[in-house]
Enzyme design. Structure first.
Site, PDB file in Angstrom:
ATOM      1  N   PHE A  70       0.852  -1.185   0.000  1.00  0.00           N
ATOM      2  CA  PHE A  70       0.000   0.000   0.000  1.00  0.00           C
ATOM      3  C   PHE A  70       0.882   1.226   0.000  1.00  0.00           C
ATOM      4  O   PHE A  70       2.045   1.167   0.398  1.00  0.00           O
ATOM      5  CB  PHE A  70      -0.908  -0.006   1.239  1.00  0.00           C
ATOM      6  CG  PHE A  70      -2.371   0.134   0.912  1.00  0.00           C
ATOM      7  CD1 PHE A  70      -2.995  -0.747   0.063  1.00  0.00           C
ATOM      8  CD2 PHE A  70      -3.120   1.147   1.484  1.00  0.00           C
ATOM      9  CE1 PHE A  70      -4.351  -0.624  -0.221  1.00  0.00           C
ATOM     10  CE2 PHE A  70      -4.476   1.278   1.211  1.00  0.00           C
ATOM     11  CZ  PHE A  70      -5.088   0.396   0.360  1.00  0.00           C
ATOM     12  N   GLN A  84      -7.634  14.912   4.291  1.00  0.00           N
ATOM     13  CA  GLN A  84      -7.112  14.042   3.227  1.00  0.00           C
ATOM     14  C   GLN A  84      -8.089  13.942   2.066  1.00  0.00           C
ATOM     15  O   GLN A  84      -9.246  13.552   2.243  1.00  0.00           O
ATOM     16  CB  GLN A  84      -6.846  12.639   3.764  1.00  0.00           C
ATOM     17  CG  GLN A  84      -6.305  11.703   2.687  1.00  0.00           C
ATOM     18  CD  GLN A  84      -5.715  10.438   3.285  1.00  0.00           C
ATOM     19  OE1 GLN A  84      -6.438   9.529   3.662  1.00  0.00           O
ATOM     20  NE2 GLN A  84      -4.403  10.396   3.381  1.00  0.00           N
ATOM     21  N   HIS A 129      -8.567  11.789  -0.930  1.00  0.00           N
ATOM     22  CA  HIS A 129      -8.107  10.513  -1.483  1.00  0.00           C
ATOM     23  C   HIS A 129      -7.977  10.694  -2.991  1.00  0.00           C
ATOM     24  O   HIS A 129      -8.883  11.231  -3.624  1.00  0.00           O
ATOM     25  CB  HIS A 129      -9.120   9.415  -1.152  1.00  0.00           C
ATOM     26  CG  HIS A 129      -8.603   8.037  -1.412  1.00  0.00           C
ATOM     27  ND1 HIS A 129      -8.377   7.557  -2.679  1.00  0.00           N
ATOM     28  CD2 HIS A 129      -8.273   7.028  -0.564  1.00  0.00           C
ATOM     29  CE1 HIS A 129      -7.929   6.306  -2.589  1.00  0.00           C
ATOM     30  NE2 HIS A 129      -7.852   5.969  -1.330  1.00  0.00           N
ATOM     31  N   LEU A 150     -15.377   5.942  -3.171  1.00  0.00           N
ATOM     32  CA  LEU A 150     -13.981   5.550  -3.124  1.00  0.00           C
ATOM     33  C   LEU A 150     -13.606   4.412  -4.078  1.00  0.00           C
ATOM     34  O   LEU A 150     -14.356   3.464  -4.245  1.00  0.00           O
ATOM     35  CB  LEU A 150     -13.659   5.114  -1.691  1.00  0.00           C
ATOM     36  CG  LEU A 150     -12.187   5.037  -1.355  1.00  0.00           C
ATOM     37  CD1 LEU A 150     -11.574   6.425  -1.411  1.00  0.00           C
ATOM     38  CD2 LEU A 150     -12.007   4.442   0.032  1.00  0.00           C
ATOM     39  N   GLU A 180      -7.110   2.118  -2.959  1.00  0.00           N
ATOM     40  CA  GLU A 180      -5.690   2.161  -3.296  1.00  0.00           C
ATOM     41  C   GLU A 180      -5.195   0.752  -3.644  1.00  0.00           C
ATOM     42  O   GLU A 180      -4.181   0.583  -4.300  1.00  0.00           O
ATOM     43  CB  GLU A 180      -4.964   2.684  -2.048  1.00  0.00           C
ATOM     44  CG  GLU A 180      -3.578   3.177  -2.263  1.00  0.00           C
ATOM     45  CD  GLU A 180      -3.097   3.970  -1.031  1.00  0.00           C
ATOM     46  OE1 GLU A 180      -3.844   4.830  -0.540  1.00  0.00           O
ATOM     47  OE2 GLU A 180      -1.983   3.704  -0.582  1.00  0.00           O
ATOM     48  N   ARG A 198      -0.881   9.683  -0.405  1.00  0.00           N
ATOM     49  CA  ARG A 198      -2.133  10.149  -0.994  1.00  0.00           C
ATOM     50  C   ARG A 198      -2.134  11.642  -1.299  1.00  0.00           C
ATOM     51  O   ARG A 198      -2.695  12.073  -2.306  1.00  0.00           O
ATOM     52  CB  ARG A 198      -3.291   9.821  -0.048  1.00  0.00           C
ATOM     53  CG  ARG A 198      -3.556   8.335   0.010  1.00  0.00           C
ATOM     54  CD  ARG A 198      -4.627   7.988   1.003  1.00  0.00           C
ATOM     55  NE  ARG A 198      -4.926   6.568   0.929  1.00  0.00           N
ATOM     56  CZ  ARG A 198      -5.824   5.946   1.697  1.00  0.00           C
ATOM     57  NH1 ARG A 198      -6.490   6.629   2.610  1.00  0.00           N
ATOM     58  NH2 ARG A 198      -6.041   4.662   1.556  1.00  0.00           N
ATOM     59  N   HIS A 233     -11.878  12.519   1.950  1.00  0.00           N
ATOM     60  CA  HIS A 233     -11.931  11.164   2.464  1.00  0.00           C
ATOM     61  C   HIS A 233     -11.740  11.073   3.966  1.00  0.00           C
ATOM     62  O   HIS A 233     -12.436  10.315   4.639  1.00  0.00           O
ATOM     63  CB  HIS A 233     -10.861  10.345   1.750  1.00  0.00           C
ATOM     64  CG  HIS A 233     -10.825   8.902   2.131  1.00  0.00           C
ATOM     65  ND1 HIS A 233     -11.946   8.100   2.073  1.00  0.00           N
ATOM     66  CD2 HIS A 233      -9.823   8.111   2.582  1.00  0.00           C
ATOM     67  CE1 HIS A 233     -11.618   6.881   2.464  1.00  0.00           C
ATOM     68  NE2 HIS A 233     -10.350   6.860   2.800  1.00  0.00           N
ATOM     69  N   ARG A 268      -2.224  10.877   6.261  1.00  0.00           N
ATOM     70  CA  ARG A 268      -2.357   9.507   6.745  1.00  0.00           C
ATOM     71  C   ARG A 268      -1.997   8.512   5.651  1.00  0.00           C
ATOM     72  O   ARG A 268      -2.395   8.693   4.500  1.00  0.00           O
ATOM     73  CB  ARG A 268      -3.796   9.245   7.188  1.00  0.00           C
ATOM     74  CG  ARG A 268      -4.065   7.819   7.576  1.00  0.00           C
ATOM     75  CD  ARG A 268      -5.466   7.624   8.093  1.00  0.00           C
ATOM     76  NE  ARG A 268      -6.496   7.741   7.078  1.00  0.00           N
ATOM     77  CZ  ARG A 268      -6.844   6.744   6.245  1.00  0.00           C
ATOM     78  NH1 ARG A 268      -6.231   5.575   6.289  1.00  0.00           N
ATOM     79  NH2 ARG A 268      -7.795   6.926   5.354  1.00  0.00           N
TER      80      ARG A 268
END
Lengths: 605, 254
Positions: free
Chosen positions: A121, A234, A236, A250, A253, A309, A380, A415
């Site tokens: 990730f 954030q 995304h 969403l 990822e 991100r 997000h 994050r």
């Protein structure tokens, strides 16, 4: 006194996503009475939408992983504004929390030798995310729910908390209404844990549902607690952009983790065009190496599509702004291309990303095994939130705790994917443990009847006869969302944010005049009206903090201050109410990192 | 912009009626979009549950043109828009208001199912080993988003209202997930017939057809449970052996 039903619990937990459920389980294991209040039905919280996995250095796939590497990754991702003590607890305790889920019945995907499988990730050096296809959040919330309902927790579903009460110096209770009947409920408690999640509904394009109006942050702020890092929202990088009705939903990822690549309209892998200095050493500089990384080559570096991100979102915005976007204002995310590389690509995509396959097929008529997706940034996650003690998760109001997305500290300026689910577990547990400990040492505090009456009266105002210029709640909410999206979004500028500040002032006046039709019986118009004050408080805190941070760092990007300022890396921004009830933003120096942790960061440079 | 009429049930436990609302239709719209648009502009107090808008949370269950569906996953392009689209709450549960119904019974049923009980850990570090293939069988059941559409469509609940004696497809799926869980050491077979009413299911497969997660509820969950239960309780050889044991009496020893 207004008609309210009273409930008593040692520990009251507000919110029943991953953090709230985990806190409730911890508190009830400590043998105190626990009440759990949630806005929706149990098991429907946003945790259910988490797709990619839970980050934990189990080292099942790559034995080089350790809590230290996870700690260093988290700090780098957060641009060192993180509370390093929280990052340390998180990295050290996440593996045990994942194993605990397994002991409660969670069924993660497996390695060849039967252990928990982990996937790559963004921002994580080694494959670290324990997962179940692309529905890890569902597995987690269901496991916690099915375990939790046998632990003697009193669950109050579909109730929204609208005020917290303090007694002298500590928390004493909360006022809520139930959505179904519109009755008021008073919860007396010795300790309260806020686990209310995010603030996504402050923006027009968001992955969050109607629930995420920043209630916990606003409640804590009103009760006198400090908020922190509110400028860090954030976005995304990959939300759906087409058709309009699904905008913002969403796209995990995990698509990129499995080999998916970002392309502009010319078919160019634009992520290779801008690799930040602090990630250059660990990022692949060619497509071949990036591909090998996603296929498990331990000697390959990760492709730039899997950079953090904040950075990926900005690169996408750049491509769109400079005219290289896709037809519907996004860029392409292509997983179908792996057909050229592996024989069973279609099978593999459907197996590893079943929800994505389903989501695009059903909502956008796109077969992701054959065509690229169109994606763009979506609001997000809130890195900022209630400032808490790293060990106990207690806010600056004694007895008021916070965990999960509504708390600040772990993630700093950005994050990493996968660090949210682990955050919920590690700090949900801590908040529950310490709230129970706090409650055991105290008795219930008194509650002033007049304050309860005032809370009820305020909540019923939208039913008053229409004031001049009265309007419905939906219009005010939509306008706020559009304004925040345009003026305090991914790319920020002082002049625009000043306008936002002004707009928030006007929207506050309009919100005070909102009137609703119908009665208290399951009335979403009324519920929306009562969510507005929280949304406005949160929007104001974001805007003021974003104005105050005159640099670009992590998720916060200032067009008028595009570079990082080392001086600004030494403080967090704190938001609190002053004596006169106005919002204040102040700089709070970050404590020097412990030498042993500093060494770990340096070793993992 | 083309429009469409939505015939939405408005009312509460005491009664109600369908009301017509017109709204414009844009590309890609789903039924939930239309309902929320109507709520925002024409009927502020229209009660409806929703959360994720992506078929992941199972909140927006309703009956669209008479079929149990998730509103967020029902595209308008698949419905005949020349006639009104009817939207009403699930019929197997008591009504609260408009599209929201009381699904609390499901949460009570869930509590009655014996929880997961793992076997002792396989490794000294307290962890277990499981093969992906064994995990996958159960993962199918764990895809369930608890939308309760299978409960809604099941005639045992919908027409015969056996809510006291029958736990419904959703919870047979949960029992199956527990019974087939590679680590589980609990035994739930006795309740299956006695208090959970698996015998009421006559395998019409309506539940499987409405499942938005495409869980093969009848074939993969209910039928194997029925087989296990029947094996336990009606297997003639077992019965004979049981009879022998009984006849042997206390004196025959272990």
């Amino acid at each position: 006194m207004a008609e309210v039903q009273t409930h008593e619990h040692d520990v009251l937990i507000i919110g029943a996503g991953g953090a709230g459920l985990r806190a409730a389980i911890a508190a009830s294991a400590a043998k105190v009475s626990v009440g759990l209040v949630c806005k929706s039905l149990l098991g429907k919280a946003h945790t259910v939408m988490a797709e990619g996995g839970i980050a934990a250095a189990l080292a099942n796939v790559d034995e080089r992983d350790s809590w230290g590497v996870h700690f260093a990754d988290t700090m780098r991702g957060g641009q060192y504004l993180n509370d390093w003590r929280m990052a340390e607890f998180h990295a050290k305790e996440a593996p045990a929390c994942v194993r605990e889920l397994e002991a409660w019945g969670a069924l993660f995907d497996r390695t060849q030798d039967g252990r928990i499988l982990q996937r790559n990730f963004g921002g994580h050096r080694y494959p670290r995310l324990a997962h179940v296809g692309d529905r890890t959040g569902l597995e987690m919330i269901r496991t916690l729910q099915d375990y939790g309902i046998h632990q003697g927790i009193d669950v109050h579903m579909e109730r929204t908390v609208i005020a917290l009460f303090t007694d002298a110096d500590r928390i004493a209770g909360a006022l809520a209404y139930d959505r179904e009947r519109g009755f008021f409920h008073l919860f007396r408690a010795k300790a309260v844990v806020l686990a209310t999640g995010g603030i996504g509904r402050a923006y027009r394009i968001t992955s969050n549902s109607w629930e995420y109006t920043g209630d916990g942050l606003a409640l804590a702020y009103e009760a006198g607690a400090e908020l922190m890092d509110m400028e860090f929202v954030q976005f995304h990088p990959t939300g759906m952009v087409w058709p309009p009705s699904v905008q913002g939903i969403l796209v995990t990822e995990g698509v990129r983790g499995e080999g998916g690549v970002l392309l502009n309209k010319n078919g160019r892998r634009f992520m290779f065009d801008d690799i930040p200095e602090n990630y250059r050493a660990q990022t692949a500089d060619n497509e071949e190496e990036g591909w090998r990384y996603t296929q498990g080559d331990r000697n390959a570096r990760r492709p730039p599509d899997l950079l953090t991100r904040d950075h990926v979102a900005r690169c996408i915005v750049r491509e769109i702004k400079e005219g290289r976007g896709s037809p519907h204002g996004g860029v392409y995310l292509d997983i179908a291309w792996i057909r050229k590389r592996i024989p069973d690509a279609e099978e593999r995509i459907k197996k590893k990303l079943p929800s994505m396959y389903h989501q695009f097929k059903q909502l956008a008529d796109i077969d992701i095994t054959r065509e690229p997706m169109e994606v763009g940034p979506t609001t997000h996650y809130m890195m900022g939130g209630i400032r808490v003690d790293p060990e106990t998760q207690m806010s600056t109001v004694p007895g008021l705790f916070a965990a999960g997305e509504c708390a600040a500290g772990l993630h700093g300026a950005n994050r990493l994917g996968g660090n949210s689910l682990s955050d919920l577990l590690v700090f949900g547990k801590r908040a529950g443990d310490f709230a129970a400990r706090f409650a055991r040492e105290r008795t219930l505090g008194p509650l002033a009847a007049d304050r309860i009456d005032a809370g009820v009266r305020r909540a019923l105002e939208p039913f008053q006869p229409a004031a001049p210029e009265a309007e419905g709640p939906y219009a005010v909410q939509e306008e706020l969302q559009a304004m925040m999206q345009d003026l305090v979004g991914i790319v920020r500028h002082e002049e625009e944010m000043r306008r936002a500040q002004e707009a928030i002032g006007k929207l506050k006046e309009r919100a005070a005049r909102v009137r609703v039709a119908g009665n208290r019986h399951f009335n979403p118009g009324w519920h929306t009206a009562l969510d507005l004050p929280s949304l406005l408080t949160v929007s104001e805190a974001i805007t003021r903090s974003a104005l105050e941070r005159q640099e670009s760092r992590g998720a916060h990007f200032r067009e008028d201050h595009p570079s990082k300022d080392p001086e600004a890396g030494r403080f967090n921004l704190i938001v609190r109410q002053d004596g006169a009830g106005s919002m204040r933003v102040e700089r709070r120096p970050i404590p020097e990192m412990r030498p042993d942790l500093k060494k770990i960061v340096e070793e993992n440079g | 912009m083309p429009g469409a009429t939505f015939r939405i049930w408005r009312g509460d436990a005491a009664g109600g009626a369908f009301a017509d609302y017109s709204t414009e239709v844009t590309e890609g719209m789903v039924v939930l979009d239309a309902v929320l648009r109507i709520q925002a502009a024409q009927a502020g107090d229209l009660a409806v549950r929703w959360n994720c808008k992506a078929g992941r949370c199972g909140s927006c269950s309703a009956e669209v043109n008479g079929r149990p569906r998730l509103m967020c996953m029902t595209r308008l392009s698949e419905l005949p828009l020349e006639q009104p689209v009817t939207v009403e709450p699930m019929r197997a549960f008591p009504r609260i208001k408009d599209l929201a119904c009381d699904v609390g019974w499901n949460y009570e049923v869930k509590k009655r199912i014996r929880p997961f009980k793992p076997r002792p850990p396989d490794a000294p570090d307290g962890t277990w080993r499981m093969a992906q293939a064994d995990v996958e069988r159960v993962q199918e059941f764990r895809k369930c988003i608890e939308c309760f559409l299978c409960q809604d469509v099941c005639h045992v609940l919908r027409e015969h209202a056996k809510h006291q004696e029958f736990i419904g497809p959703r919870y047979f799926v949960q029992v199956a997930a527990l019974e087939m869980h590679p680590l589980d050491a609990e035994d739930r077979l006795a309740e299956l017939g006695q208090t959970q009413g698996i015998g009421f299911c006559n395998i019409t497969k309506c539940c499987t057809r409405v499942c938005p997660e495409n869980i093969t509820i009848t074939d993969n969950a209910i039928i194997p449970l029925k087989e296990r239960w029947i094996d336990r309780h009606y297997d003639p050889i077992r019965r004979f052996l049981g009879w022998l044991r009984l006849k042997g009496g206390a004196g025959s020893g272990p």
